[in-house]
Design an enzyme around this catalytic site. Structure first.
Site, short mmCIF file in Angstrom:
data_model
loop_
_atom_site.label_atom_id
_atom_site.label_comp_id
_atom_site.label_asym_id
_atom_site.label_seq_id
_atom_site.Cartn_x
_atom_site.Cartn_y
_atom_site.Cartn_z
N ASP A 181 1.52 -5.61 -2.79
CA ASP A 181 0.82 -5.30 -1.56
C ASP A 181 1.34 -4.05 -0.87
O ASP A 181 2.38 -3.49 -1.24
CB ASP A 181 0.92 -6.48 -0.58
CG ASP A 181 -0.07 -7.59 -0.91
OD1 ASP A 181 -0.99 -7.34 -1.70
OD2 ASP A 181 0.08 -8.70 -0.36
N LYS B 75 -3.74 -3.69 1.15
CA LYS B 75 -4.80 -3.68 2.16
C LYS B 75 -4.18 -3.21 3.47
O LYS B 75 -3.26 -3.83 3.99
CB LYS B 75 -5.39 -5.08 2.35
CG LYS B 75 -6.25 -5.58 1.20
CD LYS B 75 -6.81 -6.95 1.55
CE LYS B 75 -7.87 -7.40 0.56
NZ LYS B 75 -7.30 -7.63 -0.77
N MET C 54 0.31 -8.84 13.26
CA MET C 54 -0.89 -8.00 13.14
C MET C 54 -1.67 -7.95 14.45
O MET C 54 -2.90 -7.96 14.46
CB MET C 54 -1.78 -8.53 12.00
CG MET C 54 -1.08 -8.58 10.66
SD MET C 54 -2.00 -9.46 9.38
CE MET C 54 -1.79 -11.17 9.91
#
Length: 505
Positions: A37, A59, A168
């Protein structure tokens, strides 16, 4: 019969190798396919075998990302091919890690898989900021939530919880603050935002629900962890206590180690044992030469040589990769330069006949144990030059030196992003060099990022330059204009001592 593959969902932890579990490191060491990732430290990819296929599927918000269906297909395809696949995810694979869909895809195809836990930033970021998530007086519980799709969260319930950890959530920070205050949270509730948790560039922004948005306006915060609650007030106190308790000579020093991309660093372990925080920077890429022909021809004619000279661990490794029968060395004496080269040779159960004093090539000719006239010497070396002075001196003494390319040494395409951020933010105290090539490649990589907008000297202002020995120091003077620390004994142990002595003088 087809051997079944297996997919390992491995938690990469919050950063570098130091935060990786032993199980994760062991799986990486034998991975055949690595699928990783965006927030995974790139240096963890160095732990996989050279032949491992590396697939980046990160991502990141606002950037081109690999579709989830494509990731699912990759995992199934390689598992069905019998491969041992490591699906490396930042933090813990089941904490906001999108693992459920990938697991479901494997289950539909009867593919084997296993879950390997990792240290999540949920726990690590507050801890590294000195913030306890629970406290007998200030916090009896905590909740963890994602900052994505905040309208789906029960803010009335969240506002009543002592401590909140939000991942996030930096893009939604104003909305988060508004929701909590509207649901009755004290506007003066303390807030901490920990950016780049565990990295050299880790930063902490302190505030309250009232002022944290204004304090961080215009600052790119991602990736970050938001902690909200009265326990935030304990952060500074715990950090100050921990800093004063470390008395090792390199405590509070951050040292950049330049090294070959494929090599784990014994040097890092030595420096960390003295209290240093170490960041490793790949500054060399070691590969096979453009052609094996010259080396293979020389090995086929080994009985014609009197001496084999090896001046690097890479030279030993690649020479032995082409040597089919060790008995071909019968009658050939071996000279090596450096303890590391000798140690690598010993891995093949071979003891060198001669190691020059001071561990440098310059003293090899002066102290050579035999008369050189008429001697035929095989010298496997890096393809793009190296040790020209050694060859010239051996030849001037009457020896016949046959140079053959055993490996190639190249500069990486790009500087490690974490290292570049640390250099830009003056988070490096000392940069170390163990070879002239790492000096030149370091300069090339940094200047590539600077694009002429500022100078290399500006970036290294206040950073000490440490060199392993005279040859490396010469290149430092040529390209960097100075050397601040030089080892008296030209080994990694010697360089560690020199750095420690300079910091305690």
């Amino acid at each position: 019969m087809q051997i079944k593959g297996k997919v390992y969902f491995v938690g990469a932890g919050v950063g570098e190798r130091a935060y990786l579990t032993l199980r994760a490191e062991e799986l990486l060491s034998r991975a055949e396919v690595l699928v990783y990732d965006a927030l995974v430290d790139p240096q963890l990819a160095d732990l996989v075998p050279d032949e491992c296929l590396k697939l980046y599927v990160g991502k990141r918000g606002g950037k081109v990302s690999t579709p989830q269906d494509k990731i699912n297909q990759l995992l199934v395809a390689y598992c069905c091919q019998g491969k041992q696949v490591v699906r490396l995810k930042s933090g813990d694979p089941l904490v906001f890690g999108r693992s459920r869909g990938e697991i479901a895809a494997l289950q539909r195809e009867n593919c084997n898989f296993e879950l390997i836990p990792g240290i999540s930033s949920v726990l690590a970021a507050p801890l590294l900021a000195g913030i306890p998530l629970t406290d007998r007086e200030l916090s009896s519980c905590f909740a963890v939530c994602s900052g994505h799709e905040i309208k789906q969260l029960n803010w009335q319930a969240l506002a009543k919880i002592d401590t909140l950890v939000i991942l996030m959530g930096t893009r939604s920070l104003p909305e988060i603050v508004t929701e909590l205050i509207d649901q009755g949270k004290d506007a003066h509730e303390p807030v901490a935002i920990i950016r780049n948790c565990s990295q050299i560039g880790q930063e902490i922004f302190w505030g309250t629900l009232t002022d944290i948005v204004s304090k961080t306006r215009g600052i790119s915060l991602s990736p970050a962890v938001i902690v909200i609650g009265k326990v935030v007030t304990l952060g500074d106190r715990i950090n100050q206590t921990s800093l004063s308790s470390n008395h090792l000579p390199l405590a509070n020093k951050t040292i950049l180690v330049t090294r070959a991309a494929e090599q784990s660093s014994k040097f890092t372990t030595l420096l960390e044992s003295q209290g240093a925080t170490v960041r490793e920077m790949p500054a060399l890429v070691i590969t096979a030469p453009s052609s094996w022909q010259d080396l293979d021809n020389a090995i086929a004619n080994l009985p014609n040589f009197d001496w084999l000279i090896l001046t690097s661990a890479n030279g030993v490794k690649y020479f032995w990769s082409r040597l089919k029968d060790v008995r071909a060395l019968a009658g050939v004496k071996i000279a090596v330069v450096g303890k590391k080269t000798a140690a690598t040779l010993e891995q093949y159960n071979i003891q060198p006949d001669f190691i020059p004093p001071n561990f440098v090539a310059d003293s090899l000719v002066e102290t050579f144990p035999e008369s050189l006239p008429g001697k035929k010497i095989l010298f496997p070396r890096v393809e793009n030059g190296g040790r020209a002075v050694l060859v010239k001196e051996l030849t001037s003494k009457g020896a016949s030196v046959i140079e053959v390319a055993a490996y190639e040494s190249k500069c990486p395409e790009k500087i490690d992003i974490h290292v570049w951020n640390a250099l830009q933010h003056q988070k490096i105290d000392i940069v170390t060099f163990a070879s002239s090539k790492t000096v030149s490649n370091f300069c090339q990589l940094v200047e590539q990022e600077l694009k002429g907008e500022t100078s290399l000297n500006d970036v290294l202002q206040g950073v000490a330059i440490a060199s392993i020995g005279p040859q490396t120091s010469k290149t430092c003077h040529e390209l960097l204009g100075r050397v601040d620390i030089e080892a008296e004994i030209y080994t990694l142990e010697g360089l560690t001592k020199a750095i420690s002595d300079s910091c305690t003088a």
